[in-house]
Design an enzyme around this catalytic site. Structure first.
Site, mmCIF file in Angstrom:
data_model
loop_
_atom_site.group_PDB
_atom_site.id
_atom_site.type_symbol
_atom_site.label_atom_id
_atom_site.label_comp_id
_atom_site.label_asym_id
_atom_site.label_seq_id
_atom_site.Cartn_x
_atom_site.Cartn_y
_atom_site.Cartn_z
ATOM 1 N N ASP A 89 0.970 53.652 20.469
ATOM 2 C CA ASP A 89 -0.099 54.050 20.969
ATOM 3 C C ASP A 89 -0.753 54.316 20.739
ATOM 4 O OD1 ASP A 89 2.835 53.580 22.211
ATOM 5 O OD2 ASP A 89 3.261 54.859 23.055
ATOM 6 N N HIS A 103 1.975 56.212 16.803
ATOM 7 C CA HIS A 103 0.319 56.781 17.148
ATOM 8 C C HIS A 103 -0.113 56.639 15.973
ATOM 9 C CE1 HIS A 103 2.415 59.338 20.672
ATOM 10 N NE2 HIS A 103 1.233 58.456 21.675
HETATM 11 ZN ZN ZN Z 1 -0.064 57.223 25.733
#
Ligand code: ZN
Length: 393
Positions: A204, A346
């Site tokens: 993400d 991430h």
């Molecule tokens: Zn996020």
């Protein structure tokens, strides 16, 4: 630049803590502080735009914006780019023109007085901007030009309109127009994964040219394809790595435009967050995403109805942003790994990327294969719908 940004963020944190301490008796409000920064890098000038959204009760967030611009020598403001005062005045007229166009497209009315005040030729009115290959983009935070409900207004003035106002070194007379080149992603035969344990790694908050590229290099060593839930606000400035990720057979999903908590937005803003992202992605890779990961995993039936996309959350949180250590991140993933899992990571952090690759190395030995969300659904014989939230398969 780092010092300035850190100082500013700390001042916002302090302010938030002060306010929440002062109003301890108010227990109904859900306090919330979100600070986000976008950086743009164009021709050796770095632009950092920080948005702080504070919720301490009341009708909506209190937003404040701050932009720092640096050319490796000193901090700059809009007047450093313009020829003279006359140019500034012409910039104002151009801004008004593009703002009117923006309002027309979004179907809202501009108030003349408000517009005049918000575009006056002061450095503060033109604090938030950046240059890119497309021209000069100016960001007007809510309330500068129009009501909160119209949100942030972003206009881009192309070089052909502003070249004359700019100092020579900032002009761009390149005639080339960027066109979306059709990308055909690599396809792979899913037969090879039949009977294997499957994991979908998801990343993400990117893309991020540096760290996402390192991840893409590493994936090749593990015959791995992953899913990226990207932020619409970032894709234009990291478009080469996004194209590469897509071209190499990874899946691109939406993580919305500004990473706002969708549960706290009205319908118009939810739709904007979703649609602007889909458009930004399509402008680069040629197709709109079909998957969405709502920021913080926050969604509900109504939001899903508005998006009509497949909502993908996760069942293994690598807590990478907290651990910040590749070995700990690897351990977290390996410990909870199971067939059909969706792992949250991430790709904006190097430690996360390295942790993910280390986990793949270990899981490969345990007979796992690494697939995208759509590959996983296909292999598990699952038809995704618009009403479910998927945590795993
Ligand atoms: Zn996020």
């Amino acid at each position: 630049m780092n010092n300035k940004v850190e100082k500013y963020i700390q001042s916002k944190k302090d302010e938030f803590i002060q306010i929440t301490n002062d109003s301890k008796d108010v227990i109904t409000a859900k306090y919330n502080l979100i600070i986000e920064a976008q950086t743009y890098n164009y021709q050796s000038i770095l632009y950092t735009h920080i948005v702080s959204n504070m919720y301490t009760g009341g009708a909506h967030y209190i937003r404040s914006d701050k932009t720092y611009i640096h050319n490796n020598k000193s901090f700059l403001d809009i007047t450093n780019f313009l020829n003279d005062e006359k140019s500034f005045n012409e910039l104002k007229l151009l801004a008004q023109h593009y703002l009117a166009k923006y309002a027309e497209e979004k179907e809202f009315e501009l108030n003349d007085e408000w517009l005049a005040k918000g575009t006056e030729t002061t450095i503060e009115n033109y604090e938030h901007f950046y240059f890119s290959e497309n021209g000069l983009t100016i960001i007007f935070p809510p309330y500068q030009i129009s009501a909160w409900s119209n949100g942030e207004i972003k206009i881009t003035i192309p070089y052909e309109k502003i070249n004359d106002l700019l100092k020579k070194e900032y002009q761009n007379n390149n005639e080339e127009t960027s066109e979306v080149v059709k990308i055909t992603p690599e396809k792979r035969d899913l037969e090879q994964f039949k009977g294997k344990k499957l994991i979908a790694f998801t990343f993400d908050d990117g893309p991020n040219t540096k760290t996402t590229s390192i991840l893409l290099d590493g994936l090749k060593e593990h015959n791995a394809k992953v899913t990226f839930f990207v932020l619409g606000s970032r894709v234009a400035y990291h478009q080469d790595v996004l194209k590469r990720a897509y071209q190499e057979g990874n899946q691109i999903g939406s993580h919305t435009y500004n990473h706002r908590n969708l549960l706290l937005l009205d319908d118009d803003n939810i739709i904007t967050e979703i649609n602007d992202t889909n458009k930004a992605i399509k402008d680069i890779i040629g197709v709109e995403p079909i998957l969405i990961r709502p920021p913080y995993g926050n969604t509900n039936k109504h939001i899903k109805n508005l998006s009509l996309m497949h909502t993908i959350n996760w069942n293994i949180d690598s807590i990478d942003w907290q651990l910040k250590d590749r070995n700990l991140i690897k351990n977290e993933i390996v410990t909870y790994a199971h067939d059909g899992a969706i792992v949250l990571l991430h790709d904006i952090y190097l430690e996360s990327v390295e942790g993910a690759l280390l986990a793949m190395e270990e899981l490969e030995k345990q007979g796992y294969a690494f697939v995208t969300i759509s590959e996983m659904a296909e292999l598990k014989g699952k038809e995704l719908d618009y009403t479910s939230t998927y945590f795993g398969f």
